[in-house]
Scaffold this active site. Structure first.
Site, short mmCIF file in Angstrom:
data_model
loop_
_atom_site.label_atom_id
_atom_site.label_comp_id
_atom_site.label_asym_id
_atom_site.label_seq_id
_atom_site.Cartn_x
_atom_site.Cartn_y
_atom_site.Cartn_z
N ASN A 1 29.20 10.03 -10.77
CA ASN A 1 29.50 9.14 -11.76
C ASN A 1 27.96 9.46 -12.47
OD1 ASN A 1 29.36 7.27 -13.52
ND2 ASN A 1 29.98 5.50 -12.34
N ASP A 2 26.83 9.15 -12.07
CA ASP A 2 25.63 8.98 -12.84
C ASP A 2 25.29 10.47 -13.25
OD1 ASP A 2 25.47 6.45 -12.39
OD2 ASP A 2 24.19 6.38 -10.78
N VAL A 3 25.47 11.51 -12.30
CA VAL A 3 25.09 12.83 -12.55
C VAL A 3 26.09 13.55 -13.74
CG1 VAL A 3 24.41 13.22 -10.37
CG2 VAL A 3 26.62 13.87 -10.67
N ALA B 1 23.65 3.69 -9.89
CA ALA B 1 22.63 3.21 -10.95
C ALA B 1 23.11 1.84 -11.63
CB ALA B 1 22.60 4.37 -11.89
#
Lengths: 104, 469
Positions: free
Chosen positions: B395-397, B436
């Site tokens: 997700n965050d990456v 995050a």
């Protein structure tokens, strides 16, 4: 001031080791591929488990009626061993997966 | 003779640590490096037990206690390390780091309790006292911090933001230093003061890690790892023990560099990671207030057809893949697609999963060949010629907010340019935000379709469907 100077003077060899080891640590690690960051951290984690040596000395020198030292030293030995053994075994398990499989 | 044998064994151990660390930095020699370091450690411990003599010439006793402790530690440590799942490795490292740090703190306390009987100097203002105090401060911070980091990665502890957390931390740090200086001014060793310092340090460690979350946890663990190295070096100074000294400092300095390397991989500075954590909640709330937007779903069958008739597919693995233990089935999907003439590559973000290299370890376990695992810089240009980018539990990456949204906590972190692919399929269990805790624009992109479900189950169905095509 005098205390500081004489302290450094008396322990000059230690300071040499200190400085050289700092640079050595930096040199040895630079340019490591990111795939190895986790195993490397884990391996370094196992190496600082060398505190077990200190724990063994505390334990071994404790008087048999000095319960504070005996109990705390005993716990310290267990924790230090956990750090060393667990650290090396976990690192080995991580790295086991990197070994090349025979082509069949 | 015995004294020199001990010194020489420490020399051998130190060399083993250096060579071990060096070897650990290359994929081919890494395993050997680990074993060399372990042998060095074994030599250092065994020779200490049998050859060490105190400055007064007293050999070590209490063998039953020593070996009892070592046996308990070995059995428990081996079991823990063998039983832990590959996905839980990062928190395991954190836990082992914590116990090592606790070990140093205990040693410092015991040594200090002996201080009055072994030293009769006029003042405590000397290097020895300083090392003991430093050892217990750093040991305690690293211990409580590591335990919190472990709890966070296990999902047992949530990110907690205290009001004025940063101010509290500064006050705590100042009181640690203040009490430390006060202790050194005392005429005799006051154990209670050292215990107070240790207690404040423990609280500091907890509050230091509490607000830090998301992709930053690996950096924190690495930092605490180097802290423990420094604490170990303090112990080495205390006993004038070269093996502890070199081992500790090596880990301290290499750990610091490793921490900085990890920060660089995320394009962030260390201060940003530590200080930046305190401003997170605001952006989170702003995002939560955004209007409800809809995402498009895709069925497994459609997804299988789309992928089977693609030329090039890039798989972006993330923590979701690790949690679902889907690495093997993922490899099978890749092989099935390849048999159909589809080119399949993996895009590995440096901090995908919970730690740098986490994905590489997992996929290597599933026998995915090395050349297929491409790092961010190599894979990013490939996305524009890719038909399908399959994001599995990451997700965050892949969050474009890192590039576009200056207010985002992850702003500035380099991400995988998934949005350049012709089709984007995202497998997630639900619409929950990533680790995050921030929303992801990519999910609402016109080219994006969501494939909800547990990674393992979904991939299993995908493989069956692709085979049927």
């Amino acid at each position: 001031m005098e205390t500081i100077v004489s302290f450094i003077g008396e322990n000059i060899k230690v300071f040499y080791i200190l400085i050289l080891s700092i640079f050595l640590g930096i040199e040895v690690i630079s340019k490591v591929p990111s795939i190895l960051h986790t195993p490397l951290m884990s391996g370094a984690n196992a190496i600082h488990g060398v505190v077990i040596v200190g724990a063994v000395i505390v334990m071994g020198l404790a008087d048999s009626n000095d319960y504070l030292s005996l109990v705390l030293g005993f716990i310290a030995v267990i924790l230090g061993t956990l750090n060393v053994v667990g650290g090396f075994v976990v690192t080995d398990r991580m790295l086991e997966m990197f070994k090349k499989k025979p082509k069949s | 003779m015995a004294q020199y044998s001990l010194e020489i064994s420490y020399l051998i151990a130190s060399i083993a640590f250096i060579i071990g660390l060096k070897f650990l930095g290359h994929p081919e020699t890494a395993r050997k490096g680990n074993i060399i370091a372990a042998i060095g450690m074994f030599i250092a411990v065994i020779t200490t037990i049998f050859l060490y003599k105190s400055p007064e010439g007293k050999p070590l006793g209490n063998y039953v206690w020593i070996f009892g402790g070592i046996i308990i530690g070995t059995v428990v440590g081996t079991l823990m390390a063998k039983k832990v799942q590959m996905t839980a490795m990062p928190q395991m490292v954190s836990l082992f780091n914590g116990v090592g740090a606790a070990c140093v703190a205990l040693i410092s306390v015991v040594e200090f309790s002996h201080y009055n009987t072994t030293h009769t100097g006029a003042s405590l203002f000397n290097g020895l006292t300083l090392t003991i105090i430093l050892g217990s401060i750093i040991g305690c911070i690293s211990f409580s911090g590591s335990i919190i980091a472990w709890g966070k990665l296990e999902g047992k502890i949530k990110d907690i933001y205290l009001p004025a957390n940063q101010l509290i931390n500064i006050v705590l740090m100042l009181s640690i230093i203040g009490t430390g200086v006060y202790l050194m001014m005392q005429p005799t060793a006051n154990l209670n003061l050292l215990l107070i310092i240790s207690a404040i340090s423990l609280i500091y460690g907890i509050l230091f890690v509490f607000p830090i979350g998301g992709a930053d946890m690996p950096v924190v663990i690495s930092l605490l790892n180097s802290f423990t190295g420094v604490a170990a070096a303090c112990g080495g100074f205390l006993y004038n023990n070269q093996a502890m000294l070199t081992g500790g400092i090596l880990v301290g300095s290499s750990g610091t560099i490793l921490t900085i390397l990890m920060c660089k991989a995320m394009n962030r500075s260390l201060t940003n990671v530590i200080i930046g954590a305190f401003s997170n909640p605001k952006t989170k709330k702003a995002d939560a207030g955004a209007e409800q937007r809809t995402v498009k779903e895709i069925s497994v069958t459609d997804c299988a057809v789309l992928m089977s008739y693609s030329k090039k597919v890039i798989i972006v693995p993330g923590y979701g893949l690790a949690v679902a233990q889907a690495q093997h089935i993922c490899h099978e999907l890749e092989k099935t697609l390849e048999e159909k003439g589809v080119e399949v590559l993996y895009a590995i973000h440096p901090v995908a999963g919970r730690m740098p290299g986490h994905m590489n370890v997992l996929l290597a376990e599933a026998d995915v060949p090395y050349p297929k695992l491409l790092e961010m810089d190599e894979i990013n240009p490939e996305f524009s010629t890719t038909d399908v980018a399959l994001v599995i539990g990451a997700n965050d990456v892949v969050n474009p907010a890192a590039k576009n949204d200056k207010d985002s906590p992850i702003y500035g972190m380099p991400i995988l340019d998934v949005e350049n692919a012709k089709n984007i399929i995202i497998n997630k269990r639900s619409m929950n935000a990533g680790y995050a805790g921030i929303d992801n624009e990519l999910f609402y992109d016109a080219k994006t379709k969501m494939l909800f479900g547990d990674a393992k189950g979904v991939l299993q169905k995908l493989v069956t469907e692709v085979k049927a095509n």
